[in-house]
Design a protein around this motif. Structure first.
Motif, PDB file in Angstrom:
ATOM      1  N   PHE A 122       0.825  -1.265   0.085  1.00 33.20           N
ATOM      2  CA  PHE A 122      -0.053   0.015  -0.036  1.00 33.20           C
ATOM      3  C   PHE A 122       0.725   1.304  -0.076  1.00 33.20           C
ATOM      4  N   ALA A 123       2.021   1.085  -0.770  1.00 31.05           N
ATOM      5  CA  ALA A 123       3.002   2.337  -0.761  1.00 31.05           C
ATOM      6  C   ALA A 123       2.344   3.418  -1.226  1.00 31.05           C
ATOM      7  N   ASP A 124       1.527   3.368  -2.490  1.00 31.58           N
ATOM      8  CA  ASP A 124       0.781   4.469  -2.975  1.00 31.58           C
ATOM      9  C   ASP A 124      -0.257   5.135  -1.962  1.00 31.58           C
ATOM     10  N   GLN A 125      -0.566   4.383  -1.109  1.00 28.63           N
ATOM     11  CA  GLN A 125      -1.609   5.050  -0.057  1.00 28.63           C
ATOM     12  C   GLN A 125      -0.605   5.804   1.232  1.00 28.63           C
ATOM     13  N   ILE A 126       0.180   5.449   1.219  1.00 27.55           N
ATOM     14  CA  ILE A 126       1.083   6.156   2.447  1.00 27.55           C
ATOM     15  C   ILE A 126       1.875   7.494   1.930  1.00 27.55           C
ATOM     16  N   LYS A 127       2.331   7.235   0.454  1.00 25.65           N
ATOM     17  CA  LYS A 127       3.036   8.365   0.145  1.00 25.65           C
ATOM     18  C   LYS A 127       2.394   9.705   0.121  1.00 25.65           C
ATOM     19  N   GLY A 128       2.916  10.718   0.504  1.00 24.68           N
ATOM     20  CA  GLY A 128       2.300  12.131   0.840  1.00 24.68           C
ATOM     21  C   GLY A 128       1.400  12.313   1.884  1.00 24.68           C
ATOM     22  N   ARG A 129       1.133  11.365   2.603  1.00 23.56           N
ATOM     23  CA  ARG A 129       0.107  11.513   3.509  1.00 23.56           C
ATOM     24  C   ARG A 129       0.702  12.051   4.984  1.00 23.56           C
ATOM     25  N   ASN A 130      -0.064  12.505   5.711  1.00 27.92           N
ATOM     26  CA  ASN A 130       0.326  12.812   7.160  1.00 27.92           C
ATOM     27  C   ASN A 130      -0.153  11.801   7.984  1.00 27.92           C
ATOM     28  N   VAL A 131       0.722  11.365   8.935  1.00 28.97           N
ATOM     29  CA  VAL A 131       0.364  10.111   9.739  1.00 28.97           C
ATOM     30  C   VAL A 131       0.673  10.490  11.130  1.00 28.97           C
TER      31      VAL A 131
END
Length: 354
Positions: A20-29
């Motif tokens: 799920f790398a594309d769901q992590i990229k650019g997110r604030n977690v």
């Protein structure tokens, strides 16, 4: 259902994050409960490997925050890491921590409520309204309840453009005890409470042991039940909210599994044997395996909450799959979830903007 039907107890956080790398990229977690040699550590290291915009680490111990931050920056120097001091047992600390998050990011895409405590000894505590509560209940539930509520504006901002997630770390330990609405602090003995607040019959003696009258495992179980009911009611209220973006915020609760930690290794022989029996086939998970289900809950785009109509559990995950069938009856139901929400607001003297 989750995207990867083949995921199971052996799946690792490393594998899930890569998928799920594309769901992590650019997110604030935002992740709470960060310390070396913990599933929180494994969780943030797996996330950091795939380019989040901001990774916000919240914990009460500065030395642990520094150690984890150093490891992330060494392995992934391109990742922006922020530290937030957070003591979930201290309402003022929770408020300051939420303000600190808002000072460094304008949105939160994913909130992972990983922090929690487990102790065999009584931690006497009082809620802001003066009610005596168990310290585990204060830290594991009331602190998380307030923290999540205070971060809702940032979750809403994120959800206006892309779905957001809240993940509560709970445990199959929730089976040990319902929420004791008449006795949050376990002052009335194990069984001198209404029938629906008593521990279930047939528990191994180890789980009902007391120290100076306090049953530590039952206190832990109560707080973990609360984590599930909180997630259920939060999801219901978000879907019914007048804020249009709220329907784009999903909420899940996660059982990470029976994991080798410093806590488990400190148990005596009876404790080791009893806990081992709670693990499927007596197998303990590694830290990497233990963090996998959290990452599925946080990032799998195909994961959908159950229909909350009628008070069903919203979405309880175990071994990387939705497993609402594993939830105890005392952690289900609209009435219980609504009651806990209302009581939590009273205890905290705080009304959630929902």
């Amino acid at each position: 259902m989750a995207t990867h039907a083949a995921y199971d107890a052996g799946t690792t956080a490393t594998e899930v994050a890569a998928a799920f790398a594309d769901q992590i990229k650019g997110r604030n977690v935002v992740v709470t409960g960060i310390s070396p040699a913990s599933i929180g550590y494994t969780t943030v290291m797996a996330i950091a490997a795939h380019g989040p915009a901001n990774l916000i680490l919240a914990s009460r111990t500065q030395a642990k925050l520094d150690a984890v931050t150093a490891d992330i920056r060494k392995a992934h120097p391109e990742v922006t890491v922020h530290q937030v001091s957070l003591d979930l047992a201290d309402v003022n600390s929770v408020r300051k921590a939420a303000a600190s998050v808002a000072a460094v990011v304008d949105r939160v895409d994913v909130l992972i409520n990983n922090a929690g405590i487990s102790t065999p000894e009584r931690l006497s505590a009082k809620a802001p309204n003066g009610t005596e509560v168990d310290g585990q209940f204060l830290t594991n539930h009331l602190g998380v309840f307030l923290w999540t509520a205070l971060l809702l504006p940032l979750l809403r901002t994120a959800a206006a453009s892309r779905p957001a997630r809240v993940v509560n770390l709970t445990s199959q330990g929730h089976h040990l005890s319902p929420v004791r609405f008449s006795d949050y602090a376990f002052r009335q003995g194990l069984y001198n409470v209404p029938a629906d607040e008593k521990p279930r019959d047939g528990l191994p003696p180890f789980f009902v042991k007391t120290i100076d009258g306090y049953p530590g495992f039952l206190g832990y179980g109560q707080s973990k039940t609360a984590n599930i009911l909180h997630a259920t009611e939060l999801a219901r209220r978000l879907k019914a909210s007048a804020h249009p973006e709220d329907s784009q915020i999903s909420v899940f609760s996660v059982h990470p599994g029976t994991i080798e930690t410093e806590l488990s290794r400190s148990l005596d022989a009876e404790g080791q044997e009893t806990i081992a029996k709670t693990a499927p086939k007596g197998l303990w998970k590694t830290q990497d395996q233990g963090a996998a289900t959290t990452l599925v809950a946080a990032f799998d785009p195909a994961l959908k909450e159950a229909d909350v109509a009628g008070g069903a559990v919203v979405g309880y995950l175990s071994d990387c799959q939705l497993r609402d069938d594993m939830v105890a009856e005392h952690a289900k139901g609209a009435d219980k979830a609504k009651r806990l929400w209302t009581e939590s607001e009273k205890l905290l003297q705080f009304t959630v903007d929902l």
